[in-house]
Design a protein around this motif. Structure first.
Motif, PDB file in Angstrom:
ATOM      1  N   ARG A   1       8.761 -17.768  14.601  1.00 21.51           N
ATOM      2  CA  ARG A   1       8.775 -18.262  13.224  1.00 21.51           C
ATOM      3  C   ARG A   1       7.363 -18.371  12.701  1.00 21.51           C
ATOM      4  O   ARG A   1       6.428 -18.621  13.463  1.00 21.51           O
ATOM      5  N   LEU A   2       7.222 -18.212  11.381  1.00 21.11           N
ATOM      6  CA  LEU A   2       5.912 -18.366  10.757  1.00 21.11           C
ATOM      7  C   LEU A   2       5.337 -19.744  11.045  1.00 21.11           C
ATOM      8  O   LEU A   2       4.131 -19.896  11.231  1.00 21.11           O
ATOM      9  N   ARG A   3       6.204 -20.762  11.106  1.00 20.77           N
ATOM     10  CA  ARG A   3       5.756 -22.137  11.298  1.00 20.77           C
ATOM     11  C   ARG A   3       5.729 -22.551  12.768  1.00 20.77           C
ATOM     12  O   ARG A   3       5.585 -23.738  13.066  1.00 20.77           O
ATOM     13  N   SER A   4       5.852 -21.610  13.673  1.00 19.75           N
ATOM     14  CA  SER A   4       5.759 -21.921  15.099  1.00 19.75           C
ATOM     15  C   SER A   4       4.305 -22.049  15.513  1.00 19.75           C
ATOM     16  O   SER A   4       3.404 -21.505  14.873  1.00 19.75           O
ATOM     17  N   MET A   5       4.070 -22.781  16.602  1.00 22.05           N
ATOM     18  CA  MET A   5       2.730 -22.850  17.139  1.00 22.05           C
ATOM     19  C   MET A   5       2.327 -21.492  17.704  1.00 22.05           C
ATOM     20  O   MET A   5       3.143 -20.831  18.355  1.00 22.05           O
ATOM     21  N   PRO A   6       1.097 -21.043  17.434  1.00 23.44           N
ATOM     22  CA  PRO A   6       0.661 -19.721  17.905  1.00 23.44           C
ATOM     23  C   PRO A   6       0.733 -19.598  19.420  1.00 23.44           C
ATOM     24  O   PRO A   6       0.527 -20.564  20.150  1.00 23.44           O
ATOM     25  N   LYS A   7       1.025 -18.395  19.855  1.00 23.06           N
ATOM     26  CA  LYS A   7       0.977 -18.090  21.279  1.00 23.06           C
ATOM     27  C   LYS A   7       0.160 -16.814  21.462  1.00 23.06           C
ATOM     28  O   LYS A   7       0.061 -15.990  20.548  1.00 23.06           O
ATOM     29  N   PRO A   8      -0.450 -16.618  22.623  1.00 23.89           N
ATOM     30  CA  PRO A   8      -1.283 -15.428  22.834  1.00 23.89           C
ATOM     31  C   PRO A   8      -0.495 -14.133  22.642  1.00 23.89           C
ATOM     32  O   PRO A   8       0.683 -14.044  22.977  1.00 23.89           O
ATOM     33  N   LEU A   9      -1.181 -13.136  22.081  1.00 25.86           N
ATOM     34  CA  LEU A   9      -0.574 -11.829  21.843  1.00 25.86           C
ATOM     35  C   LEU A   9      -0.933 -10.814  22.929  1.00 25.86           C
ATOM     36  O   LEU A   9      -0.455  -9.697  22.896  1.00 25.86           O
TER      37      LEU A   9
ATOM     38  N   ALA B   1     -12.446 -22.868   8.143  1.00 25.91           N
ATOM     39  CA  ALA B   1     -11.074 -22.552   7.734  1.00 25.91           C
ATOM     40  C   ALA B   1     -10.145 -22.967   8.859  1.00 25.91           C
ATOM     41  O   ALA B   1     -10.575 -23.131  10.008  1.00 25.91           O
ATOM     42  N   GLU B   2      -8.864 -23.135   8.539  1.00 23.89           N
ATOM     43  CA  GLU B   2      -7.899 -23.500   9.568  1.00 23.89           C
ATOM     44  C   GLU B   2      -6.497 -23.041   9.176  1.00 23.89           C
ATOM     45  O   GLU B   2      -6.151 -22.990   7.997  1.00 23.89           O
ATOM     46  N   TRP B   3      -5.722 -22.685  10.193  1.00 21.93           N
ATOM     47  CA  TRP B   3      -4.309 -22.340  10.030  1.00 21.93           C
ATOM     48  C   TRP B   3      -3.489 -23.531  10.500  1.00 21.93           C
ATOM     49  O   TRP B   3      -3.636 -23.990  11.635  1.00 21.93           O
ATOM     50  N   GLU B   4      -2.629 -24.027   9.611  1.00 16.96           N
ATOM     51  CA  GLU B   4      -1.787 -25.175   9.905  1.00 16.96           C
ATOM     52  C   GLU B   4      -0.339 -24.689   9.945  1.00 16.96           C
ATOM     53  O   GLU B   4       0.356 -24.665   8.931  1.00 16.96           O
ATOM     54  N   PRO B   5       0.157 -24.294  11.122  1.00 15.74           N
ATOM     55  CA  PRO B   5       1.473 -23.665  11.203  1.00 15.74           C
ATOM     56  C   PRO B   5       2.623 -24.562  10.781  1.00 15.74           C
ATOM     57  O   PRO B   5       3.616 -24.082  10.228  1.00 15.74           O
ATOM     58  N   LYS B   6       2.522 -25.857  11.033  1.00 11.14           N
ATOM     59  CA  LYS B   6       3.635 -26.754  10.708  1.00 11.14           C
ATOM     60  C   LYS B   6       3.994 -26.694   9.233  1.00 11.14           C
ATOM     61  O   LYS B   6       5.174 -26.798   8.858  1.00 11.14           O
ATOM     62  N   THR B   7       2.988 -26.525   8.366  1.00  7.67           N
ATOM     63  CA  THR B   7       3.221 -26.464   6.922  1.00  7.67           C
ATOM     64  C   THR B   7       3.043 -25.062   6.347  1.00  7.67           C
ATOM     65  O   THR B   7       3.197 -24.863   5.142  1.00  7.67           O
ATOM     66  N   ALA B   8       2.691 -24.090   7.216  1.00  9.41           N
ATOM     67  CA  ALA B   8       2.412 -22.709   6.781  1.00  9.41           C
ATOM     68  C   ALA B   8       1.290 -22.673   5.742  1.00  9.41           C
ATOM     69  O   ALA B   8       1.339 -21.903   4.784  1.00  9.41           O
ATOM     70  N   VAL B   9       0.280 -23.516   5.949  1.00 16.37           N
ATOM     71  CA  VAL B   9      -0.868 -23.592   5.048  1.00 16.37           C
ATOM     72  C   VAL B   9      -2.084 -22.987   5.733  1.00 16.37           C
ATOM     73  O   VAL B   9      -2.406 -23.339   6.874  1.00 16.37           O
ATOM     74  N   LEU B  10      -2.751 -22.072   5.050  1.00 17.66           N
ATOM     75  CA  LEU B  10      -4.036 -21.549   5.505  1.00 17.66           C
ATOM     76  C   LEU B  10      -5.087 -22.149   4.586  1.00 17.66           C
ATOM     77  O   LEU B  10      -5.150 -21.821   3.405  1.00 17.66           O
ATOM     78  N   ARG B  11      -5.874 -23.048   5.144  1.00 18.14           N
ATOM     79  CA  ARG B  11      -6.830 -23.817   4.347  1.00 18.14           C
ATOM     80  C   ARG B  11      -8.242 -23.258   4.548  1.00 18.14           C
ATOM     81  O   ARG B  11      -8.686 -23.077   5.683  1.00 18.14           O
TER      82      ARG B  11
ATOM     83  N   HIS C   1      -4.228 -15.719  13.768  1.00 18.12           N
ATOM     84  CA  HIS C   1      -3.473 -16.909  14.146  1.00 18.12           C
ATOM     85  C   HIS C   1      -2.079 -16.903  13.515  1.00 18.12           C
ATOM     86  O   HIS C   1      -1.103 -17.327  14.148  1.00 18.12           O
ATOM     87  N   VAL C   2      -1.976 -16.428  12.262  1.00 19.53           N
ATOM     88  CA  VAL C   2      -0.662 -16.343  11.622  1.00 19.53           C
ATOM     89  C   VAL C   2       0.241 -15.400  12.414  1.00 19.53           C
ATOM     90  O   VAL C   2       1.411 -15.702  12.671  1.00 19.53           O
ATOM     91  N   ALA C   3      -0.290 -14.245  12.825  1.00 20.24           N
ATOM     92  CA  ALA C   3       0.495 -13.309  13.631  1.00 20.24           C
ATOM     93  C   ALA C   3       0.884 -13.932  14.965  1.00 20.24           C
ATOM     94  O   ALA C   3       1.987 -13.688  15.477  1.00 20.24           O
ATOM     95  N   GLN C   4      -0.011 -14.742  15.545  1.00 19.24           N
ATOM     96  CA  GLN C   4       0.313 -15.432  16.800  1.00 19.24           C
ATOM     97  C   GLN C   4       1.474 -16.397  16.601  1.00 19.24           C
ATOM     98  O   GLN C   4       2.306 -16.576  17.495  1.00 19.24           O
ATOM     99  N   SER C   5       1.544 -17.029  15.419  1.00 20.53           N
ATOM    100  CA  SER C   5       2.681 -17.899  15.117  1.00 20.53           C
ATOM    101  C   SER C   5       3.965 -17.092  14.989  1.00 20.53           C
ATOM    102  O   SER C   5       5.004 -17.456  15.557  1.00 20.53           O
ATOM    103  N   CYS C   6       3.908 -15.998  14.253  1.00 18.97           N
ATOM    104  CA  CYS C   6       5.093 -15.166  14.071  1.00 18.97           C
ATOM    105  C   CYS C   6       5.625 -14.657  15.408  1.00 18.97           C
ATOM    106  O   CYS C   6       6.841 -14.541  15.602  1.00 18.97           O
TER     107      CYS C   6
END
Length: 300
Positions: free
Chosen positions: A202-210, A160-170, A193-198
């Protein structure tokens, strides 16, 4: 520091395609208990029930949107995976005889004793807690504006993968074949990873450590040594360490989504504590979800 656009969950070890799983085999003869790894059959295709995603979503032709109407079939697939992973007891032919118990053991988990194995055969797990978490996460992610997709991840070897640029969780279409426990951990991992982006705004931001705990472990080291992470930056490695070290805590990502993401805002995140991502499965509010963490280090 620049992130690659995708953050992946790698399928547990086996073939280069990540399509095999590790099981445990216990042989019991009197007081003798011998544990050894067993490679089982790979995952099936699991694609026949998928509906092609709308062209309006700008997804790839091989992607299919996972809509609420398709979840019934998803859970049927999970049922089949749970049945295949149940502990099984068989007699050992030949002199000495004995009994062999085959069961799925995630890498890093402590081998079970003969008594524990017999108990598992007599009372197989129901995975009810995992099902509650899966349902709650699917609902919460949709409310945040995440597009859930069943399709082959762009990164080879990923489940599985989180693609923040498109907000797609594949999610790979055959991921549910592994059963509820594996699927819940995978979805929890990607939701972290989605929470790391938020948390980046922004939801579509690159994740950062929490700032989540990242205790060192041999299993975690092996996971991050996979080729999927060969070009990962130091910051991306921390992001992945947080997700892998904490995805066994099945209620954690729901808490993180409430804390860092704003429901219905699409691309906007929020760091305010106490924010709720709405209600969970059925009549169970997310704020009331409390799922104990399964034992053992994160699976590979």
């Amino acid at each position: 520091m620049r992130f690659p656009p995708r953050f992946s969950w790698r399928c547990p070890a086996g073939s280069p395609q990540g399509a095999r799983r590790m099981d445990g085999v216990a042989t019991i003869t009197g007081t003798l208990l011998v544990l050894a790894p067993l490679l089982a059959a790979g995952l099936g295709p699991g694609r026949t029930w998928l509906r092609q995603a709308s062209a309006a979503t700008a997804l790839r032709p091989q992607d299919a949107a996972l809509t609420p109407s398709q979840e019934l079939q998803l859970f049927r697939q999970l049922d089949q995976g749970d049945q295949r992973s149940r502990p099984r007891m068989t007699s050992i032919p030949g002199p000495g005889g004995g009994v062999a118990i085959t069961y799925r053991r995630e890498p890093g988990e402590t081998p079970l004793t003969a008594t524990q194995l017999r108990r598992l055969v007599a009372n197989p797990p129901s995975y009810e807690k995992e099902r509650v978490v899966i349902t709650a996460l699917l609902q919460a992610l949709r409310r945040l504006g995440v597009t859930l997709v069943l399709g082959p991840p762009r990164k080879s070897g990923a489940l599985a993968e989180w693609e923040p640029k498109t907000a797609v969780l594949r999610i790979r279409p055959d991921a549910a074949n592994r059963g509820s426990r594996s699927f819940a951990r995978m979805l929890n991992h990607e939701a972290i990873h989605v929470a790391q982006s938020c948390s980046s705004g922004r939801l579509r931001s690159m994740p950062k450590p929490l700032g989540l705990p990242r205790p060192a472990s041999a299993v975690l080291d092996r996971q991050l040594s996979h080729r999927v992470y060969a070009s990962a930056s130091p910051t991306e490695r921390i992001v992945e360490q947080e997700a892998y070290a904490n995805h066994n805590q099945l209620d954690l990502s729901l808490q993180l989504l409430r804390r860092h993401c704003r429901p219905g805002a699409g691309q906007t995140g929020s760091s305010e504590s106490g924010k709720r991502a709405g209600s969970g499965p059925g009549r169970l509010p997310l704020s009331h979800l409390s799922i104990p963490a399964p034992a053992g280090p994160p699976p590979r």
